[in-house]
Design an enzyme around this catalytic site. Structure first.
Site, PDB file in Angstrom:
ATOM      1  N   HIS A 293      -4.291 -18.752 -44.800  1.00 61.29           N
ATOM      2  CA  HIS A 293      -4.748 -19.134 -43.448  1.00 61.29           C
ATOM      3  C   HIS A 293      -5.997 -18.372 -43.036  1.00 61.29           C
ATOM      4  CE1 HIS A 293      -2.957 -15.622 -41.304  1.00 61.29           C
ATOM      5  NE2 HIS A 293      -1.980 -15.729 -42.163  1.00 61.29           N
ATOM      6  N   ASP A 305      -4.135  -9.878 -44.084  1.00 60.92           N
ATOM      7  CA  ASP A 305      -3.511 -11.052 -43.457  1.00 60.92           C
ATOM      8  C   ASP A 305      -4.565 -11.847 -42.696  1.00 60.92           C
ATOM      9  OD1 ASP A 305      -1.747 -12.882 -42.441  1.00 60.92           O
ATOM     10  OD2 ASP A 305      -0.816 -11.524 -41.011  1.00 60.92           O
ATOM     11  N   GLU A 339      -2.250 -20.352 -38.295  1.00 56.45           N
ATOM     12  CA  GLU A 339      -0.929 -19.964 -38.800  1.00 56.45           C
ATOM     13  C   GLU A 339      -0.274 -18.971 -37.859  1.00 56.45           C
ATOM     14  OE1 GLU A 339       2.110 -17.595 -40.837  1.00 56.45           O
ATOM     15  OE2 GLU A 339       0.240 -16.856 -39.994  1.00 56.45           O
ATOM     16  N   GLU A 340      -1.071 -18.058 -37.299  1.00 53.78           N
ATOM     17  CA  GLU A 340      -0.480 -16.930 -36.575  1.00 53.78           C
ATOM     18  C   GLU A 340       0.199 -17.302 -35.261  1.00 53.78           C
ATOM     19  OE1 GLU A 340       0.075 -14.282 -37.870  1.00 53.78           O
ATOM     20  OE2 GLU A 340      -1.494 -13.639 -39.237  1.00 53.78           O
ATOM     21  N   ASP A 367      -0.007 -15.423 -48.645  1.00 51.36           N
ATOM     22  CA  ASP A 367      -0.052 -14.874 -47.291  1.00 51.36           C
ATOM     23  C   ASP A 367       0.796 -13.607 -47.213  1.00 51.36           C
ATOM     24  OD1 ASP A 367      -0.515 -14.519 -44.611  1.00 51.36           O
ATOM     25  OD2 ASP A 367       0.894 -16.062 -43.952  1.00 51.36           O
ATOM     26  N   HIS A 469      -0.921  -7.122 -38.738  1.00 49.98           N
ATOM     27  CA  HIS A 469      -1.095  -7.416 -37.311  1.00 49.98           C
ATOM     28  C   HIS A 469      -1.505  -6.191 -36.493  1.00 49.98           C
ATOM     29  CE1 HIS A 469       1.739 -11.186 -37.628  1.00 49.98           C
ATOM     30  NE2 HIS A 469       0.743 -11.216 -38.481  1.00 49.98           N
TER      31      HIS A 469
HETATM   32 ZN   LIG Z   1      -0.547 -14.320 -42.489  1.00 52.36          ZN
END
Ligand SMILES: [Zn+2]
Length: 513
Positions: A293, A305, A339-340, A367, A469
């Site tokens: 993503h 990520d 995606e998130e 991912d 994140h």
């Molecule tokens: Zn991800």
């Protein structure tokens, strides 16, 4: 689906579906099946060796990742940086000589964090403590009223403890969850589901311990999911240390929390999935799709990520093309969007495929970061969504994982595992010659649910959730050598799946819908 489900706990399943099974519990490794060379290994040895040599010598893939992370940076859905990344990605695919390059339009939500802060105040016999918390609002959270919310904390470890409180003792208060660290499955369950669970009992706001095993005073954001019909309460992640401090203080006496968040939604923004292809030489309509993503959170650089995922998969496809290999089926690279915090890209891709779903031969999603790869996860069972929070009174699922029993699989899946062990035997030189049950990802979940076989890289998974994140998800976390090995493995697997006679088995269904 049920057959495999019976073998695994829901937490383990959820982890495998997100392509992160190896992270189910600290120190735990998935049951891996070793390589077993067969006819595919013999047929593809020469080309696989060429791919491996090219990928290990390749510097461009990592250079692209460096540009994406340092120069474009974080790219949350709805931001100009995301659309810059999309245009850049399409340019990269064209430059690499891929065909049918396009940006498939997708509307994405625009969530804006705004200013935010949280402070606790404890007044006890030993004195007063006022401490600002290390916090990050959860993605898609509503904000607080102007001036914030000040309310007593109600500390709980899990949903069962929350449910024991009468609603009257939760109403108007700020629920603090610390479920500990039992893998990302459980951690993210409290992040996504905690806000509505507490909101339903009348809570004014929620703080949740970050979903990580590493305590470094760093909050980890991530999306929440409000349950339709329940009050939407402002919610934030706090550092592990701050969650533990609240836990200790709450045992001594009342803790007050002051939370201020400007978070809000703005109108949806046009973005898109970036798509490019190496058209198949004999069966162009049949597709092996791979990617990751392109969006990220609004902190850090989205390096592991999922910058690493889109750049490793892209470089894999680019190298196949550069080497002049012409697989019989089409190899398609997709940078999925959103995606998130929504999954709009994966759904749009499924819609675009329409009734040609049977021509999606395999889907590979990366991912889980480009740490040192160990092999490939292959499942075929559908879905990638997190499990719904357990119903009141139901114990939190355990992260324990029974060992994988290949003999219990139906014949076509058993055969597919044999095929995969044959393919990964080509990867011994880079130490990625194992196949583990699982495989998948959020973006491919909508096609996997319709029976498309799912695969994803398996890595050592030592640090992914240390940075996930956070502000610390930056380029320096991606080791160039491990990145190359992921690229090499993806290229060989995608090439063989696209060229070989026959195809892997998939499973229809989605466990959590
Ligand atoms: Zn991800």
């Amino acid at each position: 689906m049920k057959r495999l489900a019976a073998l695994m706990t829901s937490a383990a399943l959820l982890a495998t579906q997100t392509g992160l099974a190896q992270m189910g519990a600290p120190g735990e490794r998935p049951t891996a099946l070793s390589a077993a060379p067969g006819p595919l290994a013999a047929k593809y040895k020469a080309n696989a060796d060429k791919i491996l040599a090219a990928a290990l010598a390749d510097e461009e893939g990592y250079a692209h990742l460096a540009y994406l992370t340092d120069h474009i940076g974080k790219r949350l859905s709805g931001t100009p940086q995301l659309n810059t990344a999309i245009a850049w990605g399409a340019g990269l695919m064209k430059q690499a000589g891929l065909q049918n390059v396009q940006v498939q339009p997708v509307m994405v939500p625009r969530w804006v964090r705004g200013n935010e802060s949280a402070t606790i105040t404890y007044k006890g016999e030993a004195g007063t403590i006022v401490k600002p918390l290390h916090m990050l609002g959860l993605g898609m959270s509503v904000g607080t009223p102007k001036g914030g919310i000040t309310a007593p904390a109600v500390f709980v470890h899990d949903f069962a403890e929350l449910d024991k409180f009468p609603d009257s003792e939760v109403k108007g208060k700020i629920v603090v969850f610390n479920p500990g660290w039992h893998g990302y499955g459980i951690g993210s369950m409290y992040r996504t589901g905690g806000p509505s669970r507490a909101g339903a009992k009348g809570a004014a706001a929620v703080l949740v311990r970050s979903a990580t095993g590493l305590a470094m005073q760093i909050p980890h954001t991530g999306t929440l999911r409000y349950v339709e019909g329940q009050p939407k309460v402002p919610s934030a992640a706090i550092s592990v240390e701050d969650a533990l401090l609240i836990e200790r203080l709450a045992k001594e006496g009342p803790v007050q929390v002051h939370l201020e968040m400007d978070a809000h939604m703005e109108p949806d923004v046009k973005a898109g999935n970036v798509i490019g292809e190496i058209p198949g030489s004999e069966h162009p309509e049949q597709v092996v799709v791979l990617g990751g993503h392109i969006d990220s959170w609004d902190v850090g650089q989205g390096a592991q990520d999922d910058g690493s995922g889109i750049m490793a998969t892209f470089e894999a496809v680019s190298l196949i093309h550069k080497l002049g290999l012409k697989p019989k089926r089409t190899i398609r690279i997709v940078f999925w969007v959103n995606e998130e915090n929504g999954g709009a890209g994966g759904r749009a891709y499924r819609q675009w495929i329409g009734d040609k779903i049977g021509d999606q031969v395999a889907a590979i999603e990366m991912d889980g970061g480009a740490e040192k790869p160990l092999g490939i996860g292959y499942g075929g069972f559908g879905g990638s969504r997190r499990p719904a929070p357990p119903a009141p009174g139901v114990a939190t699922p355990s992260a324990a994982r029974p060992s994988f029993d290949e003999s219990s699989l139906p014949p076509d899946e058993k055969q597919s595992f044999t095929t995969m062990r044959d393919i990964v035997s080509l990867l011994g030189a880079i130490g990625t010659d194992t196949v583990s049950p699982g495989g998948g990802g959020s973006d491919i979940a909508p096609i996997v649910a319709d029976g498309v076989p799912a695969l994803s890289p398996r890595t050592v998974a030592e640090h992914y959730f240390d940075w996930h994140h956070t502000e610390a998800d930056t380029l320096d976390k991606v080791d160039p050598d491990s990145f190359k090995r992921n690229t090499a493995m993806l290229a060989v697997v995608a090439y063989v799946l696209a060229d070989m006679d026959g195809r892997l088995a998939g499973r229809k269904g989605d466990l959590h819908e």
